[in-house]
Each structure stands twice: as C-alpha cells, then as structure tokens.
Design a protein around this motif. Structure first.
Motif, PDB file in Angstrom:
ATOM      1  N   MET A   1       0.818  -1.216   0.000  1.00 51.19           N
ATOM      2  CA  MET A   1       0.000   0.000   0.000  1.00 51.19           C
ATOM      3  C   MET A   1       0.849   1.261   0.000  1.00 51.19           C
ATOM      4  O   MET A   1       0.392   2.330  -0.420  1.00 51.19           O
ATOM      5  N   ALA A   2       2.102   1.144   0.446  1.00 51.34           N
ATOM      6  CA  ALA A   2       2.992   2.316   0.483  1.00 51.34           C
ATOM      7  C   ALA A   2       3.665   2.584  -0.848  1.00 51.34           C
ATOM      8  O   ALA A   2       4.299   3.628  -1.020  1.00 51.34           O
ATOM      9  N   ILE A   3       3.524   1.655  -1.814  1.00 54.07           N
ATOM     10  CA  ILE A   3       4.161   1.823  -3.127  1.00 54.07           C
ATOM     11  C   ILE A   3       3.251   2.685  -4.003  1.00 54.07           C
ATOM     12  O   ILE A   3       2.086   2.338  -4.213  1.00 54.07           O
ATOM     13  N   PRO A   4       3.729   3.803  -4.534  1.00 56.45           N
ATOM     14  CA  PRO A   4       2.891   4.641  -5.408  1.00 56.45           C
ATOM     15  C   PRO A   4       2.436   3.868  -6.646  1.00 56.45           C
ATOM     16  O   PRO A   4       3.228   3.218  -7.315  1.00 56.45           O
ATOM     17  N   GLY A   5       1.142   3.941  -6.915  1.00 50.76           N
ATOM     18  CA  GLY A   5       0.604   3.270  -8.103  1.00 50.76           C
ATOM     19  C   GLY A   5       0.486   1.774  -7.955  1.00 50.76           C
ATOM     20  O   GLY A   5       0.392   1.061  -8.970  1.00 50.76           O
ATOM     21  N   SER A   6       0.482   1.259  -6.724  1.00 45.93           N
ATOM     22  CA  SER A   6       0.421  -0.191  -6.516  1.00 45.93           C
ATOM     23  C   SER A   6      -0.922  -0.760  -6.969  1.00 45.93           C
ATOM     24  O   SER A   6      -1.944  -0.084  -6.918  1.00 45.93           O
ATOM     25  N   PRO A   7      -0.920  -2.024  -7.443  1.00 49.68           N
ATOM     26  CA  PRO A   7      -2.163  -2.650  -7.910  1.00 49.68           C
ATOM     27  C   PRO A   7      -3.060  -3.041  -6.742  1.00 49.68           C
ATOM     28  O   PRO A   7      -2.612  -3.104  -5.591  1.00 49.68           O
ATOM     29  N   PRO A   8      -4.346  -3.320  -6.989  1.00 49.19           N
ATOM     30  CA  PRO A   8      -5.244  -3.773  -5.923  1.00 49.19           C
ATOM     31  C   PRO A   8      -4.842  -5.164  -5.438  1.00 49.19           C
ATOM     32  O   PRO A   8      -4.279  -5.963  -6.175  1.00 49.19           O
ATOM     33  N   VAL A   9      -5.168  -5.440  -4.176  1.00 46.80           N
ATOM     34  CA  VAL A   9      -4.749  -6.687  -3.535  1.00 46.80           C
ATOM     35  C   VAL A   9      -5.973  -7.456  -3.045  1.00 46.80           C
ATOM     36  O   VAL A   9      -6.843  -6.889  -2.364  1.00 46.80           O
ATOM     37  N   VAL A  10      -6.027  -8.752  -3.411  1.00 44.90           N
ATOM     38  CA  VAL A  10      -7.014  -9.675  -2.837  1.00 44.90           C
ATOM     39  C   VAL A  10      -6.290 -10.490  -1.774  1.00 44.90           C
ATOM     40  O   VAL A  10      -5.306 -11.183  -2.072  1.00 44.90           O
TER      41      VAL A  10
ATOM     42  N   SER B   1     -11.432 -11.794  12.082  1.00 45.74           N
ATOM     43  CA  SER B   1     -10.682 -10.589  12.460  1.00 45.74           C
ATOM     44  C   SER B   1      -9.541 -10.314  11.478  1.00 45.74           C
ATOM     45  O   SER B   1      -9.157  -9.165  11.272  1.00 45.74           O
ATOM     46  N   ILE B   2      -9.013 -11.407  10.872  1.00 42.55           N
ATOM     47  CA  ILE B   2      -7.960 -11.221   9.866  1.00 42.55           C
ATOM     48  C   ILE B   2      -8.521 -10.485   8.651  1.00 42.55           C
ATOM     49  O   ILE B   2      -7.887  -9.593   8.089  1.00 42.55           O
ATOM     50  N   ALA B   3      -9.735 -10.873   8.272  1.00 45.33           N
ATOM     51  CA  ALA B   3     -10.381 -10.201   7.134  1.00 45.33           C
ATOM     52  C   ALA B   3     -10.562  -8.719   7.413  1.00 45.33           C
ATOM     53  O   ALA B   3     -10.276  -7.857   6.573  1.00 45.33           O
ATOM     54  N   VAL B   4     -11.046  -8.397   8.615  1.00 41.25           N
ATOM     55  CA  VAL B   4     -11.275  -6.997   8.991  1.00 41.25           C
ATOM     56  C   VAL B   4      -9.960  -6.229   8.962  1.00 41.25           C
ATOM     57  O   VAL B   4      -9.880  -5.109   8.429  1.00 41.25           O
ATOM     58  N   THR B   5      -8.908  -6.824   9.507  1.00 37.98           N
ATOM     59  CA  THR B   5      -7.604  -6.158   9.541  1.00 37.98           C
ATOM     60  C   THR B   5      -7.079  -5.919   8.133  1.00 37.98           C
ATOM     61  O   THR B   5      -6.555  -4.845   7.818  1.00 37.98           O
ATOM     62  N   ALA B   6      -7.225  -6.943   7.254  1.00 34.41           N
ATOM     63  CA  ALA B   6      -6.728  -6.821   5.883  1.00 34.41           C
ATOM     64  C   ALA B   6      -7.485  -5.741   5.103  1.00 34.41           C
ATOM     65  O   ALA B   6      -6.883  -4.934   4.374  1.00 34.41           O
ATOM     66  N   LEU B   7      -8.798  -5.718   5.259  1.00 30.27           N
ATOM     67  CA  LEU B   7      -9.600  -4.711   4.548  1.00 30.27           C
ATOM     68  C   LEU B   7      -9.287  -3.310   5.051  1.00 30.27           C
ATOM     69  O   LEU B   7      -9.220  -2.355   4.265  1.00 30.27           O
ATOM     70  N   LYS B   8      -9.094  -3.169   6.362  1.00 30.57           N
ATOM     71  CA  LYS B   8      -8.728  -1.861   6.904  1.00 30.57           C
ATOM     72  C   LYS B   8      -7.355  -1.416   6.419  1.00 30.57           C
ATOM     73  O   LYS B   8      -7.099  -0.216   6.263  1.00 30.57           O
ATOM     74  N   ALA B   9      -6.477  -2.401   6.182  1.00 34.21           N
ATOM     75  CA  ALA B   9      -5.129  -2.067   5.719  1.00 34.21           C
ATOM     76  C   ALA B   9      -5.085  -1.704   4.245  1.00 34.21           C
ATOM     77  O   ALA B   9      -4.055  -1.249   3.750  1.00 34.21           O
ATOM     78  N   GLY B  10      -6.180  -1.925   3.521  1.00 37.47           N
ATOM     79  CA  GLY B  10      -6.222  -1.506   2.125  1.00 37.47           C
ATOM     80  C   GLY B  10      -6.531  -2.589   1.133  1.00 37.47           C
ATOM     81  O   GLY B  10      -6.561  -2.331  -0.086  1.00 37.47           O
ATOM     82  N   ALA B  11      -6.761  -3.833   1.561  1.00 37.53           N
ATOM     83  CA  ALA B  11      -7.090  -4.909   0.631  1.00 37.53           C
ATOM     84  C   ALA B  11      -8.422  -4.622  -0.050  1.00 37.53           C
ATOM     85  O   ALA B  11      -9.358  -4.112   0.566  1.00 37.53           O
ATOM     86  N   ALA B  12      -8.491  -4.962  -1.356  1.00 40.24           N
ATOM     87  CA  ALA B  12      -9.721  -4.739  -2.101  1.00 40.24           C
ATOM     88  C   ALA B  12     -10.760  -5.803  -1.797  1.00 40.24           C
ATOM     89  O   ALA B  12     -11.964  -5.540  -1.867  1.00 40.24           O
TER      90      ALA B  12
END
Length: 371
Positions: A80-89, A98-109
């Motif tokens: 997420m810190a890389i400019p222009g980074s692709p979306p992440v599943v 709780s892992i899902a919630v953490t991942a989505l909050k961190a920027g996962a699509a």
C-alpha cells in the motif's frame, strides 16, 4: 482492438497451490506470475510500478496470509505504500474473521478463504475481477477529479489574467482621458472669450466624469461596480479645480455609499457635471453661491438631487445657449431609466432624479430604448 491479458501476481510460499492457481486463472483469461515470498512479491511490484513497459504491468495481486519472513499483513502494508500499486485480494486458510477486517482496513480490495485443493480458484477469479473494476473506477474518479482541479486552475488563471487586462485597460483609458481633461483645462484657462472658456470647461467636466470611473475601476478590487459617494467626491473635486473653480467654493456633497455598475455611474457623473455647471452659469451669474449635491437610497431606488439657492425661474434665457447640456442630461437620464423632476416648492432650482439601483429588466419599457 484486442484487450490486453490482465496479469495477476500470486504471492504464496506454496508452490503446488501456485501451479493450481496458474492453471485455473489462465483458463479464465489471466496471465499469472508467482512470487514465493513477501519480499519477492514486493520486489516484483516495485519493478512493475517503475517500468513503463506495458508487458511488465501487474494488474492485481493475490496475497497469502501465512508465509515465512514477511507475512501477508506485513507485505500488504508495504504494498500500500508503493505509489501506483495494484489492488490486492487477501487470501488465507484461516477462518478467523478478524484477519479479514484487519486486511480490509489495511487496504485490501477483497478477502477470501483458500483451500489446498484449489476449489477457491473460481472465487479468486471473481474477487480479482471485482478488484480490477474497483481499481478502474477509482482511477477514473481520480482522473476526473484531477481534470476538475486542472480546469479550476485554468479558469482561475484565465480569470486573473482577464482581471489584470481589464485593470490595465481601465488604467490606460483613465490616463488618456485625464490627459484630454488636462488639455481642455489648459485651453479653458487661456481662452479670452467667456463662451469659449465655458464650453471648454463643460467639455472638461464631461471627460473627467468618464475618466474618474476608469480610475476607480483601476484602483478598486471590484471591477463590476463603482461606489457613488467616493466617485462623486472625486468628480466634484475635479470641478473645483476647473477654470470655473473659483465659483464653486460653496459646492457640497452629501452621499451614501451606493454601488452601481460602471456604465450607469458614468451617466450619473455626467448628469451631476451638467447640472452643477448649469447652476454655476445661471443660478449665480455674477457670484459664487451654494450648490448642494445629494444622493441617497430610497428602497430599491436611488435619489439624486442638485440644489441651488439662486435666481430660480427668474433667470433670463441666454441667447448663446445651444441647449446641449439639457440634451445630455436627457440622454443620460434615459440611459438610467430615470425620472427627472424639478421641485416647484424650492425658491431656487432643485432637480431630482430617481432611478433603480439595479438596471431595469430587458423586457421592461424604458425611455432608453428610444434613444
């Protein structure tokens, strides 16, 4: 035109599962690139974002949670810190929500649970498609917002340039008119014949009335309006410095700070000039006397009066008069759509004009339409 095959980077230390993902998504129109660790995946993403080669682009990332070295969440944070980074599943074998919630909050699509047999691959395909659509929408929104900001900047720059040009035009016009007024003043001062002196003084006042408006616009922050009390104060000061100035020692102004558009301000100034000069010439033929200019608001209208305590109706007609002043006042009053009345109760002469503060609507019948 053929669409480019999208590339999915699958980051997972399980090589056998990576081969299943490769076969499953290749059949569904994807090119799959495998990275066996978070570090390797980050390196590929950084190189892909830095390269201009379209074949090296990574369109979407599938990221496993449990890996040696950097785990999925740590890797996600760096992606997420890389400019222009692709979306992440985000992909994990854990059922812990709780892992899902953490991942989505961190920027996962998106987020999905995997299995070792590859049954999750159709779900990964759906999630990758959704992530790509979401990324395209986000990119389109950002481009639209950037274009809006660029358009606003261009508009602001054009508006600033236009304002600067208008100020420069008003400055140059005002200077040119002031030069003409000064020349007329010099000629009037040196004229031997009284009628010539009076004609040149009248002409100077008319030019000064227009010049003062342009001077006001050049020095004002608002190019769309003129404050009448300030404008008339400067205009009357010009008249006091004119060739007839010694007869205007008792010329006074009482005006409210009313704003009107520049064109109508010119008409007001010319009317004041004509009526003041008329009072100087006829109300007090042999001496100086009081002349009062008043301007105040009356609801949505403006009242302008020019008053003297001179001879009034007892004035004798001047055979040398051309009636030019009266025609000018009538023309300017028509421009203002003003009602002009003479106060019969006043012992001297009191002329009152009433006009709307704002211009009349185009469909309203106006005497200006006939002029």
């Amino acid at each position: 035109m053929n669409q480019r095959t999208p590339t999915l980077l699958y980051i997972d230390d399980d090589g056998a599962l990576a081969r299943l993902v490769d076969r499953g998504l290749t059949r569904r129109g994807y090119r799959v690139v495998h990275a066996a660790s978070g570090e390797e995946g980050l390196d590929r993403i950084r190189r892909a974002c830095a390269e201009s080669n379209i074949d090296g682009i990574i369109d979407v990332v599938a990221l496993d949670q449990y890996m040696p070295g950097l785990d999925g969440l740590e890797t996600l944070e760096q992606i997420m810190a890389i400019p222009g980074s692709p979306p992440v599943v985000f992909v994990t074998a854990s059922q812990d929500s709780s892992i899902a919630v953490t991942a989505l909050k961190a920027g996962a699509a998106d987020y999905l649970v995997k299995d070792v047999t590859g049954d999750f691959i159709p779900l990964l395909h759906v999630a990758a498609e959704g992530a790509l659509r979401q990324s395209e929408l986000q990119r389109a929104r950002e481009e639209a917002e950037a274009e809006i900001h660029a358009s606003r900047d261009r508009y602001a720059a054009l508006a600033a340039e236009r304002e600067m040009l208008l100020r420069e035009v008003n400055h140059r016009v005002g200077n040119s008119l002031q030069i003409i007024a000064s020349l007329l003043h010099l000629q009037a001062s040196s004229a031997a014949q009284d009628e010539v002196k009076a004609a040149l003084t009248n002409a100077m006042g008319r030019v000064a009335a227009v010049a003062q408006v342009h001077r006001r616009l050049y020095t004002s922050q608002d190019l769309k309006s003129v404050v009448l009390n300030q404008y008339l104060d400067s205009l009357l000061e010009d008249l006091r410095r004119s060739a007839e100035g010694n007869r205007m020692s008792r010329l006074t102004l009482k005006a409210e700070p009313i704003e009107i558009d520049p064109d109508r301000a010119v008409a007001v100034g010319i009317i004041v000039n004509e009526l003041v000069m008329n009072a100087v010439k006829y109300a007090y033929p042999d001496r100086a006397g009081p002349i009062h200019v008043e301007l105040h608001a009356d609801g949505e209208d403006v009242l302008l009066s020019i008053t003297d305590n001179g001879v009034g109706d007892n004035v004798k007609a001047d055979p040398r008069s051309t009636g030019m002043g009266q025609r000018i006042v009538a023309a300017m009053a028509s421009k203002l759509d003003a009602v002009v009345e003479r106060d019969p109760a006043h012992s001297g002469t009191r002329i009152v004009l009433k006009f709307a503060r704002m211009p009349v609507a185009p469909n309203r019948t106006s005497t200006a339409a006939a002029s």
